[in-house]
Motif scaffolding. Structure first.
Motif, PDB file in Angstrom:
ATOM      1  N   UNK A   1      -2.522 -16.076   2.254  1.00  0.00           N
ATOM      2  CA  UNK A   1      -2.959 -14.535   1.916  1.00  0.00           C
ATOM      3  C   UNK A   1      -1.885 -13.646   1.794  1.00  0.00           C
ATOM      4  N   UNK A   2      -0.737 -13.844   2.192  1.00  0.00           N
ATOM      5  CA  UNK A   2       0.169 -13.008   1.899  1.00  0.00           C
ATOM      6  C   UNK A   2       0.725 -13.339   0.408  1.00  0.00           C
ATOM      7  N   UNK A   3       1.128 -14.357   0.002  1.00  0.00           N
ATOM      8  CA  UNK A   3       1.464 -14.704  -1.182  1.00  0.00           C
ATOM      9  C   UNK A   3       0.301 -14.048  -2.270  1.00  0.00           C
ATOM     10  N   UNK A   4      -1.022 -14.380  -2.191  1.00  0.00           N
ATOM     11  CA  UNK A   4      -2.006 -13.780  -2.857  1.00  0.00           C
ATOM     12  C   UNK A   4      -2.039 -12.411  -3.044  1.00  0.00           C
ATOM     13  N   UNK A   5      -1.874 -11.632  -1.864  1.00  0.00           N
ATOM     14  CA  UNK A   5      -1.962 -10.232  -1.861  1.00  0.00           C
ATOM     15  C   UNK A   5      -0.608  -9.540  -2.691  1.00  0.00           C
ATOM     16  N   UNK A   6       0.570 -10.148  -2.396  1.00  0.00           N
ATOM     17  CA  UNK A   6       1.638  -9.645  -3.208  1.00  0.00           C
ATOM     18  C   UNK A   6       1.451  -9.794  -4.671  1.00  0.00           C
ATOM     19  N   UNK A   7       0.890 -11.044  -5.134  1.00  0.00           N
ATOM     20  CA  UNK A   7       0.473 -11.484  -6.455  1.00  0.00           C
ATOM     21  C   UNK A   7      -0.232 -10.240  -7.040  1.00  0.00           C
ATOM     22  N   UNK A   8      -1.322  -9.988  -6.223  1.00  0.00           N
ATOM     23  CA  UNK A   8      -2.093  -8.851  -6.666  1.00  0.00           C
ATOM     24  C   UNK A   8      -1.603  -7.516  -6.973  1.00  0.00           C
ATOM     25  N   UNK A   9      -0.572  -7.170  -6.007  1.00  0.00           N
ATOM     26  CA  UNK A   9      -0.151  -6.038  -6.209  1.00  0.00           C
ATOM     27  C   UNK A   9       0.922  -6.088  -7.465  1.00  0.00           C
TER      28      UNK A   9
ATOM     29  N   UNK B   1       3.751   2.441   4.609  1.00  0.00           N
ATOM     30  CA  UNK B   1       4.469   2.454   3.421  1.00  0.00           C
ATOM     31  C   UNK B   1       4.709   1.115   3.063  1.00  0.00           C
ATOM     32  N   UNK B   2       4.195   0.527   2.034  1.00  0.00           N
ATOM     33  CA  UNK B   2       4.238  -0.675   1.335  1.00  0.00           C
ATOM     34  C   UNK B   2       5.649  -1.139   0.941  1.00  0.00           C
ATOM     35  N   UNK B   3       6.270  -0.062   0.141  1.00  0.00           N
ATOM     36  CA  UNK B   3       7.634  -0.190  -0.275  1.00  0.00           C
ATOM     37  C   UNK B   3       8.611  -0.450   0.839  1.00  0.00           C
ATOM     38  N   UNK B   4       8.502   0.227   2.012  1.00  0.00           N
ATOM     39  CA  UNK B   4       9.204   0.195   3.068  1.00  0.00           C
ATOM     40  C   UNK B   4       9.193  -1.322   3.836  1.00  0.00           C
TER      41      UNK B   4
END
Length: 161
Positions: free
Chosen positions: A147-155, A26-29
């Motif tokens: 990669x973590x920052x880019x994926x969070x920006x995409x979300x 679960x992403x939110x968790x």
């Protein structure tokens, strides 16, 4: 007699050692678990030394980066109400970190600008928060951090309101 496989250590919550089960996916968790560390790090590196909350720091930085930004744009960017923006901006103005200016193009409109004190404080705070987060992410490679920052920006870009 069949035996249930024993969960691996990463199947448990970081502190209380409770089995996470389906929460692992679960992403939110997972964001909430990570934010525990980032929030504590922010308070330690920025909040206590500068007396800025996370929203105040964010507002100050956004105003610094966006010349003549309006309260409505700030409210929209952070998904908060105009009364909330008014309260936060009042605190920053009382501290002499921002000023309110009348718009040169629309006299009914006001925008904010960062003062020299505000600019110095937000620069100091940004350096401190980046150093703190660097320590929190030290088990990740530079590529993994990016990669973590880019994926969070995409979300986050999925937000339309």
């Amino acid at each position: 007699m069949s035996s249930t496989p024993k969960p691996t250590p990463d199947a448990f919550t970081p502190k209380a050692r409770l089995e996470e089960g389906g929460l692992r996916d679960v992403l939110g968790y997972q964001l909430a678990q990570a934010s525990i560390l980032t929030n504590l790090g922010f308070v330690r590196a920025v909040g206590k030394p500068t007396h800025l909350g996370q929203v105040e720091f964010t507002l100050l930085h956004l105003i610094k980066q966006n010349t003549a930004v309006t309260p409505s744009k700030l409210a929209q960017a952070l998904s908060v109400s105009m009364p909330a923006i008014t309260v936060w901006m009042g605190k920053l103005e009382e501290r002499g970190l921002i000023t309110r200016q009348r718009s040169h193009t629309d006299r009914r409109s006001r925008h904010f600008e960062v003062t020299a004190d505000g600019e110095a404080l937000v620069s100091q705070a940004m350096a401190a928060v980046l150093a703190e987060e660097s320590q929190l992410l030290d088990q990740l490679s530079a590529a993994e951090r990016a990669m973590l920052l880019e994926l969070l920006r995409k979300v986050a870009r999925q937000r339309t309101t």
